[in-house]
Each structure stands twice: as structure tokens, then as C-alpha cells.
Design a protein around this motif. Sequence first.
Motif, PDB file in Angstrom:
ATOM      1  N   ILE A  70       0.860  -1.135   0.212  1.00 24.30           N
ATOM      2  CA  ILE A  70      -0.231   0.180  -0.109  1.00 24.30           C
ATOM      3  C   ILE A  70       0.607   1.281  -0.316  1.00 24.30           C
ATOM      4  O   ILE A  70       0.755   2.012  -1.085  1.00 24.30           O
ATOM      5  N   ARG A 101       1.102   3.853  -3.541  1.00 24.00           N
ATOM      6  CA  ARG A 101       0.413   4.743  -2.750  1.00 24.00           C
ATOM      7  C   ARG A 101       1.149   6.161  -2.712  1.00 24.00           C
ATOM      8  O   ARG A 101       0.877   6.981  -3.203  1.00 24.00           O
ATOM      9  N   SER A 102       2.956   6.175  -2.735  1.00 27.45           N
ATOM     10  CA  SER A 102       3.377   6.931  -2.224  1.00 27.45           C
ATOM     11  C   SER A 102       4.236   7.384  -3.274  1.00 27.45           C
ATOM     12  O   SER A 102       4.902   8.345  -3.659  1.00 27.45           O
ATOM     13  N   ASN A 112      -2.272  -0.428  -8.285  1.00 36.77           N
ATOM     14  CA  ASN A 112      -2.086   1.039  -8.199  1.00 36.77           C
ATOM     15  C   ASN A 112      -3.606   0.935  -7.783  1.00 36.77           C
ATOM     16  O   ASN A 112      -4.094   1.680  -6.043  1.00 36.77           O
ATOM     17  N   ALA A 170      -4.025  -1.441  -4.234  1.00 39.66           N
ATOM     18  CA  ALA A 170      -3.488  -0.582  -3.430  1.00 39.66           C
ATOM     19  C   ALA A 170      -4.523   0.680  -2.753  1.00 39.66           C
ATOM     20  O   ALA A 170      -4.532   1.060  -1.081  1.00 39.66           O
ATOM     21  N   TYR A 171      -4.871   1.698  -3.369  1.00 43.72           N
ATOM     22  CA  TYR A 171      -6.157   2.738  -2.897  1.00 43.72           C
ATOM     23  C   TYR A 171      -7.119   2.131  -2.254  1.00 43.72           C
ATOM     24  O   TYR A 171      -7.542   2.331  -1.469  1.00 43.72           O
ATOM     25  N   GLU A 208      -7.003   0.046   0.781  1.00 47.35           N
ATOM     26  CA  GLU A 208      -7.676   1.786   2.026  1.00 47.35           C
ATOM     27  C   GLU A 208      -8.091   1.129   2.775  1.00 47.35           C
ATOM     28  O   GLU A 208      -8.928   1.585   3.588  1.00 47.35           O
ATOM     29  N   GLU A 267     -12.848   6.343  -5.965  1.00 48.02           N
ATOM     30  CA  GLU A 267     -11.507   6.487  -6.773  1.00 48.02           C
ATOM     31  C   GLU A 267     -11.755   5.509  -8.129  1.00 48.02           C
ATOM     32  O   GLU A 267     -10.834   5.184  -9.388  1.00 48.02           O
ATOM     33  N   ASN A 313      -4.324  15.231   1.050  1.00 51.71           N
ATOM     34  CA  ASN A 313      -4.273  14.311   0.114  1.00 51.71           C
ATOM     35  C   ASN A 313      -4.062  15.808  -1.669  1.00 51.71           C
ATOM     36  O   ASN A 313      -3.697  14.797  -2.360  1.00 51.71           O
ATOM     37  N   GLN A 345      -0.477  15.875  -2.429  1.00 51.80           N
ATOM     38  CA  GLN A 345       0.181  14.431  -3.357  1.00 51.80           C
ATOM     39  C   GLN A 345      -0.171  14.740  -4.240  1.00 51.80           C
ATOM     40  O   GLN A 345       0.245  14.311  -4.810  1.00 51.80           O
TER      41      GLN A 345
END
Lengths: 292, 223, 236
Positions: B55, B59-60, B103, B106-107, B110, B157, C164, C167
Motif C-alpha cells: 500500500i 500510494r507514495s 495501483n 492499493a487505494y 485502504e 476511486e 491529499n 500528494q
Amino acid sequence: MKSWIAALGLACVTLLGGCGKEEAAKQAAPAAADSVPNPLRVATEGAYPPYNMVDASGNLVGFEIDMMKDICRRMKVECQFVATAWDGMIPALQAGRFDVVVAGMSITEERLQAVDFSDGYTTTPAYLVSANSNPLQKEDYGVPKVDLSNMSPESQAALDKLRGLLKGKVMGVQTATIHANFAEKYLGDVVDLRRYDTQEQLALDMQSGRIEVGLADAVTWNAFLQRPEGKDYSFFGPGFDGGLFGRGQGVALVKGRTALKTALNSAIKEMKADGTMKTMSVQWFGFDTSMP
Amino acid sequence: MDMILSSLPSLASGAWLTVQLVALSLALGLLLSVGVALARLSGSVLLRAPAVAFIFLFRSTPLLVQIFLIFYGAGQFAAVRDSFLWPVLREPYWCAIIALTLNNAAYTGEILRGGIQSVPFGQIEAARALGMHRLLLFRRIVLPQAFRQILPAYGNEMIQMVQATSLASTITLMELTGAARAIASRSFQPVEMFVIAGLFYLAMNFAIAQAVRWGEKRLAHAG
Amino acid sequence: MLDLLSYGATGWGDELLQGAGMTLLVAVLAYLIGLGAGCLTAAAKLSGPLPLRWLAATYTTVVRGVPALLVIWLLFYGGSGLVGWMAGLFGYGGRVELSAFAVGVASVGLVSGAYAAEVIRGAVQAVPKGQLEAARALGMHRLLILRRILAPQALRYALPGLGNVWQMTLKDTTLVSVVSLAELMRQAYVASGSTRQPFLFYLVAALVYLVITTLSETGFRALSRRADRGVRRATA
């Protein structure tokens, strides 16, 4: 008061988000000032070796960079290079973002409808490349060169043979190039065509085996084939020119800039006459590709 | 106008590819995200740590980097090219699906974790007291409530995913943005093409938003 | 292999570092533009006259509904003409150019603003109406209410959301690489094309983004903690 400020801010922001083509057209008009601008803003791609590329110091180098610096010296103006994405170059030129484009751009009928060109400075045929081990390499195509403006029966036979052999193969070209146009028109219905943003990415994917065949300019292929990674790859089939491949590479500029065009042409003519163009061509390409 | 009409077929086929990318990566991403969320909530470090790392990593970092790493990065190694993975990784289509799916997982993982945690523990205890099997409990009690809880966030999303598919155009896929770009650079009249493509994206997002609203209503009735 | 990343004429380390600097510059400028546009848009949505509210809704819906990549392409191709036309409205007839940098900052800022607007609107709405009424009843001036009551609380609610948006803005800057702005992603792209080492350079780029996002997340958390001080939480 608060809503008044909000109104102004919003008007700006929303207008930015909208768009208008008439505006773009209107904008191009004042850009056509009839003089040689100083500094001259020159757009190039920086990813089309050895015409133009970026070295490890981040500098633009290559045949066209040297040539353009020499042209600017002869026109007594300062060159200001801008690296820009290939497929946006003509619209950006029309929008007045720079004065000229020098990016291995071939002079074609299609492009002449949108922009003007100087006289051609180099001309190189297009070639297909595949891995040495590929059976395509061993075929006999009959003719060394296919001139699309003057198709002989032998040329047509070579093209037909290629179409048969390439059926179902994955083929790479650089997007929005004459090579892409050729592939779309003559091979589009038989090959699985992949369009790359840059020639370097195409070569990279050729190495990884994602594409079996690539089509590009002979000179830019040489830059790849002469590298250690390129030793397993070679040209095959005939070279292609004429027709939609156009009339050599030229400096693109906005239509109607007569003074700039005249200055460019006389500088190019001088360089051809005193042998500078030939020297540079040999230095960067290994052979003389300059146009008479 | 002629140009716009003549470009419609290739824009349409681009749109169809976009729809495929969205549908496939959302479906695969959702499946994977359930696993990710459960691993993330697991009591065992062996399960939790990889989920946390997954994750965090996806996400980073920007999606474009992920796509390029999978597409150009993987193709660099002979070991990958000789492996059984290559028939999949050599296709830009699957590279895009893989990147988008990971991707998305991962989102969504969460989001789903938050949803699962929002289910009151008392209900789980009650279900256990009734002798419900763990899987049944999860399927009947936890997941439905978690999904209802996360639907608005998941809707966002999904819309993000529609937009994310545009990045597939950077790895030679002629989806909607790629098709618009290819026509734009040939016709030298780009703005119209991008406006048409934009309208299509808006329509697609509108459809998703309507579907989510409908789903919310239905789930509300069911509750 | 590591000498490829070295600093100087033969390595790409300095280019990557410059690229990272450019990435940060674009991200920060775009974020600031986004915050400004977001505030104005939120204000318009909450208390503007109807046409403004409609305009604000169109902006946030459209920009949040199309890919950022498309916004960048659109502005790259059509932006110069548009700005020239707008300048013409103010009587400026000269040539207006948008550099790749300007296109990048403007388009990423535009996207950032649409998302920021929604965050800010939500945060303002989260402040209990009763408090505003009470302040008005006490005879507080509008600006004073904004400064003392509304802004501090709305900021607290908005911070996580704005984090957010930051980011997202940072990640969106990678898309500007398509118009050849020499930010981190573009430098990695050029380096990998030139050296045929895509994995190495994209991995390095990914790590740099990872570091930036992680550090900024820590920063936003610290800000949030600061804004939360004095707020009593229900003990869980």
C-alpha cells in the motif's frame, strides 16, 4: 466584496479551463511579423540521434544543433534552443511558441498545408530493421530502393512481398512521423502498429523484443545499430523515399514569414556551397547526406 | 468539421479500449484489494507487513513511474524476457492493466480496510455466537456492510481510475487520449480532438456516478 | 552501473537532481495556485450569486471529470491562443507565449484547484452553523467571524484533505513530462533512453517521489496535530 473577488478569480480560472480554436487562429496572425527575430527560438526534440539528442550533461547536441548554430551565425542572430515534444511541434509552432522547428522534419505535402519549410538540407531514405536472426533478413526483395513517386512494377512487387511477410507482425514507428504515415497507409491493414513518442523508446522496445520490426530514417537507425546493443540488428528490405516521404528534411516555420525564410535559405545555400554541410554530415552521420 | 467526422471512428475505438482498461483493472483491482485489506488487518506480521509495504509503495509513487517501470523497466532484463511472464509483459495492454490494477488495489485496499473496521464488533461477536463459520461471517456480515460504508469513496476511486487509464497512452496504447493525440498531431488541429475526448470522459464518469448513486439507494433499502 | 548516477558530465545524477528541483517548483507553484483557485471557487459555491455558483460547479465537475493528462495537452496546444485572446480583452495585442513550464504549472494548478475547492467547501460546511449565528448575535463583524471562528476551524477540517490534494498535485507533475518540461520524470525518461537503463532510472525516480511524498505527509501530519491542539477527542 467577497463575491466580487470570487467572480474575477473564477472568470479567469474557468476561462483557462475552456478552450477556443478561433482564438488560436487569431493568435497566429500577429506572430507572422516579417523580419528575422533575434534571438531566434529554435524548437528541437532532443531524442532523435544523431540529428538532435541530449548528452549526459543535459546539453542538446547533434547534427542539427551544429547546423542551426552555424545558420544563426550566418544570419547574425542568436539561437535559443527549446527541447519540445515531437508530436506537438507543428501546433506549437503555429501557436507562436517558437520561430522555427529543426527536428529532422521532412518536407511533406501534408505538413506544407500547415506550415512553411526552408529548402531541404538532408535526405535519407526510410528503412526497416529487425533482429539478425529474423527470417525477414534472408528474403530477397528484388529492388534496393522503392521510390513512392515513381512506382515501377518491381517496386510494387517488393512492396507486395513485404506486405505478405509482415502480416500479423508487431511493428514500431515514431508517432506522427512520415514513417508512421507510410506504415498506416501501406501496411496498416497487415501489421500490428505501435506508435512510440521517441525513436529512443522504439529502439529500447526493439531490444526487449516487444516489437519485431521497426521503420525509421536510415541515419537515425545507424545511431542505434552502431551501438553495442544494436549489433544483433540490421536493415532489411528496400529503402523507401519519394511520395509521402517528402522532399528531404527542412527547417519548419510559420507561413508568411518571408524574410526569415529567405535568410534561412541563403544560409543553407552558403553552407552547401562552402562544404560546411557536407563536413557536418560526415562528422555526425559518417557519410554525406546533404542535399544538392 | 470534416476532420472531426472522419476522426470519430478512431476516437470510438480509443474509447472502447478505455472502457476495457477501466473495467478490467477495476474488476481485478477490487478482487486484489479484498486480499490486501484482509492481510493489512491480519494479526500475523507475515501477512500484515507485505500489505503495508504494498500500500505504501503504490500510494507514495506516481502512477506514471509505476507504468514505465513495469513496461520499460521489466523489458530491460533478459531474465524477464526469457521467463513465462514475457508473453504477458511484452504486451503494452497487459502492462497497463497490471499497473492500473496494482495501483487501484492499493487505494481500494485502504478504503476497504476503513469500511471493514467500521463494522461494529458486536455484530461479529453475535455472528460468532450463532456459530457462523469465519468465511460465512465475512461474506454475509462484514463485507456487505463494509461495501455500503465505502461506496461513496469507492465511487471516487472508480472515477480516478477512468482518468488514470489515460496514462496508458504513454506506452503506445491508442486509448481515448492516445487516439485524440494521434489525430491531433496529424491534423494539426488539436484542440477539438481533446475537447471531444474530454466530453467522453465526462460522460463515462457521469455514468459511474449515477451507478454509484443507484447502488447507494439500493443498499440503503436493503439495510 | 552506479557511475551513471554520478554527478557531473558523464553521469545523470545532476540532471536528476535538477529535475527533482523542477518537480518541486512546479508542484509548489501549482499547489499555491490550486489553493487560491480552490478558496475562490469554494466561496463562489457557498455564497456566490447563481451564475457564479454555476460557473464554479462547472469548473469543479469538468476538471475533476477529465484526466489531468488531457488538461495538459489541451493547455499545451490551445493555451497560448487562449491567453493571447484574454490579453487582447485587456487591450494587449502582442504575442503571448506559454512555455512548457507555464503550461505545466497552470494545468496542474487548475486540476489541484478543483479538488481543493471541494475540500475547502466541505470543511467550511463542517463548521457548525450555530457558532456563526452566535457570533453574529454577539455583534461580531463579518471579517472577524471569518478570522476568529470560521477560518481556524475550517482549516482544521480541511488539512487532511488538503494534504491529499498536495500528494495528488505532486504526482500529477509527472504528467507534465509529456510536454518535455525537464522535471524529474522527463530526466529519467531522457536518461533511460540514452543509456538503455530504464529500470535503474525509473527506480531512482520512484524513490525520489517516495521520499518527497513521505516527508510531506509527515509535515502535513505535524500541521494537523498543531491545528488539533486544544481539541478534546472522545477517548476510544
